[in-house]
Design a protein around this motif. Sequence first.
Motif, mmCIF file in Angstrom:
data_model
loop_
_atom_site.group_PDB
_atom_site.id
_atom_site.type_symbol
_atom_site.label_atom_id
_atom_site.label_comp_id
_atom_site.label_asym_id
_atom_site.label_seq_id
_atom_site.Cartn_x
_atom_site.Cartn_y
_atom_site.Cartn_z
ATOM 1 N N LEU A 67 0.826 -1.209 0.000
ATOM 2 C CA LEU A 67 0.000 0.000 0.000
ATOM 3 C C LEU A 67 0.862 1.262 0.000
ATOM 4 C CD1 LEU A 67 -3.205 -0.408 2.172
ATOM 5 C CD2 LEU A 67 -2.797 -0.922 -0.222
ATOM 6 N N ARG A 68 1.959 1.239 0.766
ATOM 7 C CA ARG A 68 2.828 2.419 0.814
ATOM 8 C C ARG A 68 3.464 2.706 -0.542
ATOM 9 N NH1 ARG A 68 4.603 4.626 5.514
ATOM 10 N NH2 ARG A 68 3.420 3.894 7.281
ATOM 11 N N CYS A 69 3.802 1.637 -1.252
ATOM 12 C CA CYS A 69 4.372 1.839 -2.593
ATOM 13 C C CYS A 69 3.311 2.417 -3.533
ATOM 14 C CB CYS A 69 4.907 0.527 -3.150
ATOM 15 S SG CYS A 69 6.411 -0.036 -2.340
ATOM 16 N N VAL A 70 2.091 1.902 -3.441
ATOM 17 C CA VAL A 70 1.026 2.403 -4.304
ATOM 18 C C VAL A 70 0.714 3.866 -3.972
ATOM 19 C CG1 VAL A 70 -1.430 2.150 -4.878
ATOM 20 C CG2 VAL A 70 0.018 0.121 -4.698
ATOM 21 N N ALA A 71 0.844 4.220 -2.674
ATOM 22 C CA ALA A 71 0.548 5.589 -2.255
ATOM 23 C C ALA A 71 1.650 6.561 -2.645
ATOM 24 C CB ALA A 71 0.327 5.631 -0.745
ATOM 25 N N GLY A 72 2.774 6.038 -3.119
ATOM 26 C CA GLY A 72 3.883 6.928 -3.460
ATOM 27 C C GLY A 72 4.651 7.397 -2.240
ATOM 28 N N LEU A 73 4.440 6.731 -1.107
ATOM 29 C CA LEU A 73 5.156 7.104 0.119
ATOM 30 C C LEU A 73 6.488 6.372 0.217
ATOM 31 C CD1 LEU A 73 2.187 7.000 2.671
ATOM 32 C CD2 LEU A 73 3.404 9.024 1.887
ATOM 33 N N LEU A 74 6.596 5.267 -0.529
ATOM 34 C CA LEU A 74 7.777 4.418 -0.433
ATOM 35 C C LEU A 74 8.202 4.071 -1.860
ATOM 36 C CD1 LEU A 74 9.157 2.989 2.029
ATOM 37 C CD2 LEU A 74 7.776 0.996 1.482
ATOM 38 N N PRO A 75 9.430 4.409 -2.237
ATOM 39 C CA PRO A 75 9.842 4.077 -3.604
ATOM 40 C C PRO A 75 10.100 2.569 -3.713
ATOM 41 C CG PRO A 75 11.646 5.128 -2.415
ATOM 42 C CD PRO A 75 10.470 5.126 -1.496
ATOM 43 N N PRO A 76 9.644 1.939 -4.795
ATOM 44 C CA PRO A 76 9.918 0.510 -4.961
ATOM 45 C C PRO A 76 11.412 0.282 -5.185
ATOM 46 C CG PRO A 76 8.390 1.331 -6.651
ATOM 47 C CD PRO A 76 8.909 2.511 -5.904
ATOM 48 N N THR A 77 11.879 -0.899 -4.793
ATOM 49 C CA THR A 77 13.268 -1.246 -5.097
ATOM 50 C C THR A 77 13.395 -1.520 -6.597
ATOM 51 O OG1 THR A 77 13.453 -2.180 -2.890
ATOM 52 C CG2 THR A 77 15.157 -2.792 -4.465
ATOM 53 N N SER A 78 12.401 -2.237 -7.127
ATOM 54 C CA SER A 78 12.318 -2.359 -8.583
ATOM 55 C C SER A 78 10.857 -2.545 -8.956
ATOM 56 C CB SER A 78 13.171 -3.532 -9.078
ATOM 57 O OG SER A 78 12.625 -4.746 -8.629
ATOM 58 N N GLY A 79 10.584 -2.437 -10.259
ATOM 59 C CA GLY A 79 9.198 -2.486 -10.696
ATOM 60 C C GLY A 79 8.565 -1.109 -10.572
ATOM 61 N N GLY B 287 -2.053 5.862 -16.222
ATOM 62 C CA GLY B 287 -1.048 6.157 -17.220
ATOM 63 C C GLY B 287 0.156 6.923 -16.722
ATOM 64 N N THR B 288 0.126 7.400 -15.469
ATOM 65 C CA THR B 288 1.255 8.169 -14.941
ATOM 66 C C THR B 288 1.992 7.341 -13.896
ATOM 67 O OG1 THR B 288 -0.309 9.995 -15.025
ATOM 68 C CG2 THR B 288 1.882 10.459 -14.103
ATOM 69 N N PRO B 289 3.304 7.156 -14.077
ATOM 70 C CA PRO B 289 4.053 6.424 -13.049
ATOM 71 C C PRO B 289 3.998 7.167 -11.714
ATOM 72 C CG PRO B 289 5.378 6.709 -15.033
ATOM 73 C CD PRO B 289 4.160 7.560 -15.202
ATOM 74 N N VAL B 290 3.779 6.418 -10.650
ATOM 75 C CA VAL B 290 3.694 7.018 -9.320
ATOM 76 C C VAL B 290 5.103 7.173 -8.769
ATOM 77 C CG1 VAL B 290 2.917 6.649 -6.948
ATOM 78 C CG2 VAL B 290 1.403 6.117 -8.856
ATOM 79 N N THR B 291 5.584 8.418 -8.728
ATOM 80 C CA THR B 291 6.893 8.664 -8.125
ATOM 81 C C THR B 291 6.742 9.519 -6.878
ATOM 82 O OG1 THR B 291 7.127 10.507 -9.653
ATOM 83 C CG2 THR B 291 8.240 8.468 -10.240
ATOM 84 N N ARG B 292 5.574 10.117 -6.733
ATOM 85 C CA ARG B 292 5.251 10.866 -5.525
ATOM 86 C C ARG B 292 3.782 10.602 -5.223
ATOM 87 N NH1 ARG B 292 5.269 17.035 -7.049
ATOM 88 N NH2 ARG B 292 3.658 16.948 -5.465
ATOM 89 N N VAL B 293 3.288 11.176 -4.140
ATOM 90 C CA VAL B 293 1.904 10.907 -3.762
ATOM 91 C C VAL B 293 0.962 11.457 -4.832
ATOM 92 C CG1 VAL B 293 0.139 11.341 -2.039
ATOM 93 C CG2 VAL B 293 2.496 10.996 -1.308
ATOM 94 N N PRO B 294 0.122 10.622 -5.407
ATOM 95 C CA PRO B 294 -0.792 11.111 -6.442
ATOM 96 C C PRO B 294 -1.913 11.955 -5.836
ATOM 97 C CG PRO B 294 -1.178 8.786 -6.025
ATOM 98 C CD PRO B 294 -0.011 9.185 -5.172
ATOM 99 N N GLY B 295 -2.538 12.774 -6.667
ATOM 100 C CA GLY B 295 -3.647 13.608 -6.203
ATOM 101 C C GLY B 295 -4.876 12.772 -5.910
ATOM 102 N N ARG B 296 -5.762 13.304 -5.082
ATOM 103 C CA ARG B 296 -7.043 12.676 -4.728
ATOM 104 C C ARG B 296 -6.870 11.236 -4.268
ATOM 105 N NH1 ARG B 296 -12.015 14.031 -8.351
ATOM 106 N NH2 ARG B 296 -13.007 13.347 -6.421
ATOM 107 N N LEU B 297 -5.906 11.100 -3.361
ATOM 108 C CA LEU B 297 -5.666 9.809 -2.742
ATOM 109 C C LEU B 297 -6.190 9.865 -1.315
ATOM 110 C CD1 LEU B 297 -3.990 7.057 -2.848
ATOM 111 C CD2 LEU B 297 -2.191 8.370 -1.735
#
Lengths: 303, 280
Positions: free
Chosen positions: B48-60, B66-76
């Motif tokens: 969940l933390r990776c999906v929320a953009g709170l934790l960067p994945p080690t890989s993947g 369509g937008t890669p999550v690199t930071r917390v997305p809007g309306r989360l």
Amino acid sequence: MPPDLKPFTSVARSPFAAAAGRARAIRWAQGLAGVAVFLVAAEIAGLLIPQTVLPRMSTVLSQAAGLAGNGQFLSDMAATLEAWAVGLLITVAAGVPLGLLLGSLPGVRFATRAIVEFLRPIPSVALILLVSLVVGSGLRMTVTLIVYAGIWPVLYNVIAGLDDVDPVAKDTLRAFGFGRLAVIRLVSLPSAAPFILTGIRIASSVALILDIGAGYVTGRINGPGIGAFISDANSGAGNTPLVLAATVWAGFLGLALNGLLVWAGDRLLPWHRASLGPTGQAGVPGRAQRLDHPEAAAAGTAS
Amino acid sequence: MLEVTDLTRAYGTAGSAHLALKDVSLRVADGELVSIVGPSGCGKSTLLRCVAGLLPPTSGQVVLNGTPVTRVPGRLGVVFQDYSRSLYPWLSVRDNVALPLRRTMRGRPARRQAAAASLAAVGLTDAGHRYPWQLSGGMQQRVAIARALACDPVLLLMDEPFGSVDAQTREDLEDLILRVRAERGITILLVTHDIDESVYVGDRVIVLTPGPGQIRADLAAPLPQPRDQITTKELPEFVHLRSEVSRLVRGKPLAPSDDTPAPSDDTPARAAAPAKPGAS
Ligand SMILES: Nc1ncnc2c1ncn2[C@@H]1O[C@H](COP(=O)(O)OP(=O)(O)O)[C@@H](O)[C@H]1O
Ligand SMILES: [Mg+2]
């Protein structure tokens, strides 16, 4: 915020308030009894020991009461309070933002560590002469010393407070899309507030010690103050009771100022004491009591 | 559309890295409610933390619309597992709920009104003026849910959100989430370790293996909507699915397929490839 937050802390607070009131009354009674026993013991000791070595407690207390109507002493006390207030204000205004900076930017913190570790252990009393040479005497010198000594406990407690902020609390705000500055302002600062307050209280005690100490060491040349009054009294023979009477007032001043800050803190952070449970016995987390300065350690035991 | 591709996350430094998630891939359509079950420590919160953009994945990577999550997305919206640590003791319950609205909503009265409405939705109409530490664990959890809903999220991540509420309240909150999803079309990822709950609320149930978390199964839960705490749980499909998830969580082989009632033709329950030997 604290992990030991009791999930079932009662909603009805009045029984606890009553219990806390009783506990407070008992603590007051114990404190007064302790003071009474001390005074009686000191009086008895004064009867046995020559007056030139240890004046009678009753003499000291009556002289202290007399000082309340002594114009010279009152204006000295006002000067001491002024230096304390100006010094503490500058200490807080400089120490809190600096602490926030160092606490939120670990890079800066590590970069400044060596210099901080060098400066911190220098006792301010050793700087009195140096400071008076550089900035001259009077209020400026006293305030400089106060700020120098008081900034460390403030700085360290702000940093400790920021280190102690629950990462989940910060992540929560981040997850709602807030940036770093907003997280510091809305989460880190209020969460660290009890630590910051502890730092300010220690700085206040340190400020009073230096305020009076510097006045005493330099004497009346440095301008008015309780320190100068004690220095004057000390220069006259047989004035030991007067010296002690002024010291009693200094002690009361320290007690009153600390009480004032505790009171203001309770008003400012009502959630802090309350969220710890009915008695507030848990107190500020241990790390808030960091005493990172020799003078702070001395002040800490006094407060 | 939420797409998670080969998500791997390790904790610690290279030498002593601890693998929490390994090659997790999943797709969640808009408006879908996906339950995630797995034993504790299998990496559900990490996911969940990776999906929320709170934790960067080690890989993947995680891709949202369509937008890669690199930071917390809007309306989360996020409901953290440690609800008591995610509520702020210096704010009243109402101000806790109103706080995240500072970013999107102007005016304190408007924010407080929205907060009050959200609190009413979770059954806490009268608690607004109290402080979180004056509430029971279950009430605190509902405050955290109200706060996430107040932000009107399009993606809602919930980490064991009903962990400390009583059974009755739990069922009410499950139904609340289902209703909110139906009304607003929110996409929801709900982590739970309650197997009944995962089947009852989910359109799909994803079962993770014990750490490092991998997807053991991705099952459709084609139970009729709207769901009902009593009648839905009586359905043979529900009972069957529940046993299947239970077996998967325990790592037991599935029941032979000939004596199981077929759930539905168009969305057959499918188990992912069995975990690789040594993975669990
Ligand atoms: N911040 C962290 N540092 C190191 N290890 C962690 C951290 N967070 C979680 N882990 C480890 O990663 C694994 C998965 O944790 P988590 O995602 O919290 O699991 P779950 O939510 O399924 O219980 C666990 O073994 C846990 O100990
Ligand atoms: Mg978890």
